[in-house]
Scaffold this active site. Structure first.
Site, PDB file in Angstrom:
ATOM      1  N   GLY A  34       0.839  -1.320   0.028  1.00 28.40           N
ATOM      2  CA  GLY A  34       0.085  -0.070   0.039  1.00 28.40           C
ATOM      3  C   GLY A  34       1.003   1.203  -0.005  1.00 28.40           C
ATOM      4  CG  HIS A  35       3.162   1.988   3.257  1.00 25.42           C
ATOM      5  ND1 HIS A  35       3.091   0.979   4.087  1.00 25.42           N
ATOM      6  CD2 HIS A  35       2.659   3.221   4.351  1.00 25.42           C
ATOM      7  CE1 HIS A  35       2.553   1.363   5.164  1.00 25.42           C
ATOM      8  NE2 HIS A  35       2.324   2.461   5.328  1.00 25.42           N
ATOM      9  CD  GLN A  59      -0.827   9.200  13.596  1.00 24.83           C
ATOM     10  OE1 GLN A  59      -0.241  10.113  13.069  1.00 24.83           O
ATOM     11  NE2 GLN A  59      -1.331   8.153  12.599  1.00 24.83           N
ATOM     12  N   GLY A 145      -3.666   7.161   1.360  1.00 25.07           N
ATOM     13  CA  GLY A 145      -4.379   5.926   0.702  1.00 25.07           C
ATOM     14  C   GLY A 145      -5.810   6.265   0.936  1.00 25.07           C
ATOM     15  CD  GLN A 146     -11.020   6.124  -0.674  1.00 23.53           C
ATOM     16  OE1 GLN A 146     -10.762   7.189  -1.160  1.00 23.53           O
ATOM     17  NE2 GLN A 146     -11.966   5.940   0.138  1.00 23.53           N
ATOM     18  CD  GLN A 151      -4.439   9.777   7.247  1.00 22.92           C
ATOM     19  OE1 GLN A 151      -3.953   9.334   8.567  1.00 22.92           O
ATOM     20  NE2 GLN A 151      -3.709   9.028   6.108  1.00 22.92           N
ATOM     21  CB  VAL A 174      -2.763  -1.871  -2.130  1.00 25.29           C
ATOM     22  CG1 VAL A 174      -2.118  -3.012  -2.474  1.00 25.29           C
ATOM     23  CG2 VAL A 174      -2.133  -0.606  -2.992  1.00 25.29           C
ATOM     24  NE  ARG A 185      -2.926  -0.307  14.781  1.00 32.18           N
ATOM     25  CZ  ARG A 185      -2.765   0.996  14.207  1.00 32.18           C
ATOM     26  NH1 ARG A 185      -3.168   1.151  12.778  1.00 32.18           N
ATOM     27  NH2 ARG A 185      -2.527   2.069  14.792  1.00 32.18           N
TER      28      ARG A 185
END
Ligand code: AMP
Length: 257
Positions: A34-35, A59, A145-146, A151, A174, A185
């Site tokens: 994803g990153h 956060q 990212g979606q 966020q 992704v 996670r």
């Protein structure tokens, strides 16, 4: 690839790169595909790519979540280098929040619903660190990212409200071939938990909150929320607990409900 630890160093590294576009990809490390999709999008559209690598204490709510957050800087730097990153900004917590620190950004409404209701202070931490990164790096584009739909909404609001001169670019979520959205996670899930977690993407694929809730309940997942969020576009978003791991996911609903 330059690895800067100090704010002054990242500013110096970018000083002679401002003729072209600067893209920022904020991350907390433990990089996955994803990153890498965000880094690829940045590389494709910017002359300079900056990746930040900072596990932002502000956060996190539960200390266990912060302390247990996966960290492997050497691996992350190797991924960044392979992705064509020009500058990595990897500050210490003391660099970002020195003694006496007391300034916070709060996006009041969007930051207190859904995730914000279950993680008080989370979006205050997110908005604050992102504004600090925007101020330090001064990117033309910042990539998100979606996967973390709220966020994006919170940051869009902040960018508009504070008249920030940058564009947010959203990259699609992704997923593993079985549908589970990639997340740092996920490494905490046992094989049995991972199996049960598949109910999350399955539920969201129904694109209907009530049906999704029924699917999550049938799978025995503990639901924090599953509802259509008032985002642009409206988005079916959910957060569930699988054992001790909390997972979020969402699906944008293109048409108004
Ligand atoms: P994090 O390191 O978890 O703070 O995430 C850094 C960035 O990667 C955020 O913009 C996330 O939305 C994005 N991201 C995380 N997981 C995914 C994913 N599965 N697909 C696309 N982007 C992601």
């Amino acid at each position: 690839m330059i690895v800067a630890r100090a704010i002054a160093d990242v500013r110096a590294a970018l000083a002679d790169r401002r003729r072209g576009r600067i893209g920022l990809v904020p991350t907390m490390g433990a990089l996955h595909d994803g990153h890498l999709a965000l880094l690829a999008a940045a590389r494709a559209s910017c002359e300079t790519v900056v990746m930040s690598l900072f596990v932002n204490p502000a956060q996190f709510g539960e200390p266990g979540d912060l302390n247990g957050y996966p960290r492997d800087e050497a691996r992350d730097l190797a991924h960044a280098e392979a992705s064509g990153v020009d500058v990595v900004f990897a500050p210490s917590a003391a660099e970002m929040y020195p003694p006496g620190y007391q300034t916070w950004v709060e996006v009041t409404e969007l930051g207190s619903m859904l995730e914000g209701r279950h993680r008080p202070g989370h979006f205050r931490g997110v908005a604050t660190i992102c504004l600090k990164l925007f101020t330090i790096v001064r990117p033309d584009l910042a990539f998100y990212g979606q996967k973390d739909a709220q966020q994006i909404e919170v940051l869009r609001r902040m960018v508009a409200d504070l008249h920030l001169e940058l564009e947010l670019v959203v990259v699609p979520t992704v997923r593993d071939p079985d549908g589970l959205a990639l997340s740092s996670r996920n490494t905490r899930l046992t094989p049995e938990e991972r199996d049960r977690a598949l109910a999350l993407p399955r539920a969201l694929a129904a694109r209907d909150a009530e049906t999704a809730r029924a699917i999550l309940e049938a799978a025995g997942l503990e639901i924090d929320y599953v509802e259509v969020a008032p985002f642009d576009p409206p988005t079916l978003a959910a957060a569930v607990r699988v054992g001790s791991t909390r997972l979020i996911d969402n699906v944008p609903l293109e048409e108004e409900l």
